[in-house]
Motif scaffolding. Structure first.
Motif, PDB file in Angstrom:
ATOM      1  N   ASP A 175       5.521   4.635   4.911  1.00  0.00           N
ATOM      2  CA  ASP A 175       6.690   3.611   5.419  1.00  0.00           C
ATOM      3  C   ASP A 175       6.500   2.237   4.472  1.00  0.00           C
ATOM      4  N   HIS A 176       6.052   2.610   3.244  1.00  0.00           N
ATOM      5  CA  HIS A 176       6.106   1.374   2.308  1.00  0.00           C
ATOM      6  C   HIS A 176       6.334   2.125   0.872  1.00  0.00           C
ATOM      7  N   ASP A 178       0.470  -4.438   5.573  1.00  0.00           N
ATOM      8  CA  ASP A 178      -0.081  -4.057   6.963  1.00  0.00           C
ATOM      9  C   ASP A 178      -1.436  -4.628   7.361  1.00  0.00           C
ATOM     10  N   HIS A 201       5.969  -5.873   9.695  1.00  0.00           N
ATOM     11  CA  HIS A 201       6.309  -4.981  10.936  1.00  0.00           C
ATOM     12  C   HIS A 201       6.752  -5.657  12.238  1.00  0.00           C
ATOM     13  N   HIS A 256       0.132  -5.322  12.235  1.00  0.00           N
ATOM     14  CA  HIS A 256       1.277  -4.862  12.297  1.00  0.00           C
ATOM     15  C   HIS A 256       2.084  -5.597  13.592  1.00  0.00           C
ATOM     16  N   HIS A 274       0.831  -1.149   0.008  1.00  0.00           N
ATOM     17  CA  HIS A 274      -0.241   0.076   0.002  1.00  0.00           C
ATOM     18  C   HIS A 274       0.958   1.479  -0.006  1.00  0.00           C
TER      19      HIS A 274
HETATM   20 ZN   LIG Z   1       3.281   0.020   7.710  1.00  0.00          ZN
END
Ligand SMILES: [Zn+2]
Length: 302
Positions: free
Chosen positions: A149-150, A240, A286, A243, A145
């Protein structure tokens, strides 16, 4: 005249050592010029270190868990490369762009929101170079996504073919979307090398070994990657969907800030059934403790 012969040999050996040392030094200084990796004969999965997230107590609670329940509040940020005989696929692209990491040799830091800070010490580019790839060599890329952070290094892969879902593309450039950073992917906006994924499963190389599977809710076009490895077996990189591993075992509701909480819950149920039916292992991207135990590139799973 054995003495002179020995002296010549010693000199030759010393010169050779010097040359080997020089070329080795040049390689270390300029990893981007490393020889291009030949096509992989088997399907391989490489795990890169794209940083970590420090999460506050309040941040942990967003996942309907307590600090005591999770134990380890930090989150890993991995990036992945699948090398297949028919090409390569990058999956998830980090939290801080490489150029910012280059500018901060002691480690780049960025605040994602009031509860989460990112720390990155190694560039994705340098880790690819270590195994003989430049971003320009990569055939396909996709992210689970588009959250910050991706997707940080998406611009680096603008020349590769992007495997994208329409719902996520709309989300990426939606007005007032604070969960993304469109400057990370300006190069994708008008990309001509896009394959649109409009069904539940997308078979990347046409042999069923590397499949992108829809799992919406966290974001509108959220997806997971399933890799069928000859020795390791079937592995799902679940983006995600979860998490912390405790979300999965304690069956708490998805976070309130999901794009669609009910859709997220339905995706979790659907994916759990799929994992059981297909005997697939789930890697929560994560999950800090699980990630710490994974082999990192240049080692790989196959
Ligand atoms: Zn993430």
């Amino acid at each position: 005249m054995p003495d002179r012969l020995h002296a010549v040999r010693r000199l030759t050996t010393a010169l050779l050592a010097l040359l080997v040392g020089l070329s080795g030094g040049a390689r270390a200084a300029q990893p981007a010029t490393a020889a291009k990796a030949p096509a992989s004969k088997t399907v391989r999965l490489y795990v890169f270190d794209c940083g970590l997230l420090n999460v506050t107590t309040e941040g942990v609670q967003r996942y309907h868990l307590t600090s005591a329940e999770v134990g380890e509040p930090r989150m890993s940020v991995p990036c992945f490369l699948v090398a297949h005989p028919r090409g390569t696929l990058m999956w998830d692209l980090g939290v801080i762009p490489d150029r910012d990491v280059d500018a901060q040799p002691q480690g780049a830091r960025a605040s994602l929101n009031a509860a989460i800070d990112a720390v990155v010490t190694r560039t994705l580019r340098s880790q690819l170079a270590q195994i003989g790839y430049r971003p320009a060599d990569i055939t396909y890329f996709a992210f689970s996504h588009a959250h910050i952070d991706h997707s940080a290094n998406a611009n680096e892969f603008a020349a590769s073919t992007w495997l994208a879902r329409p719902a996520e593309r709309a989300f990426m450039w939606a007005d007032n979307n604070t969960r993304v950073n469109p400057s990370f992917y300006t190069g994708l906006k008008n990309s001509k090398s896009v394959v649109t994924i409009d069904k539940d499963e997308y078979d990347v190389f046409g042999d069923g070994r590397v499949v992108i599977k829809s799992a919406p809710g966290h974001t509108p076009g959220h997806q997971a990657l399933v890799v069928n490895l000859a020795a390791t077996g079937r592995v799902m990189l679940s983006g995600d969907l979860y998490h912390y591993p405790q979300e999965r075992t304690l069956h708490r509701a998805p976070p309130d800030n999901e794009a669609d909480v009910r859709q997220s819950a339905a995706s979790r149920a659907m994916i759990e059934e799929y994992l059981q039916k297909t005997k697939t292992k789930l890697w929560i991207e994560h999950d800090f403790a699980a990630n710490a135990k994974l082999k990192k590139s240049p080692a790989y799973y196959e």
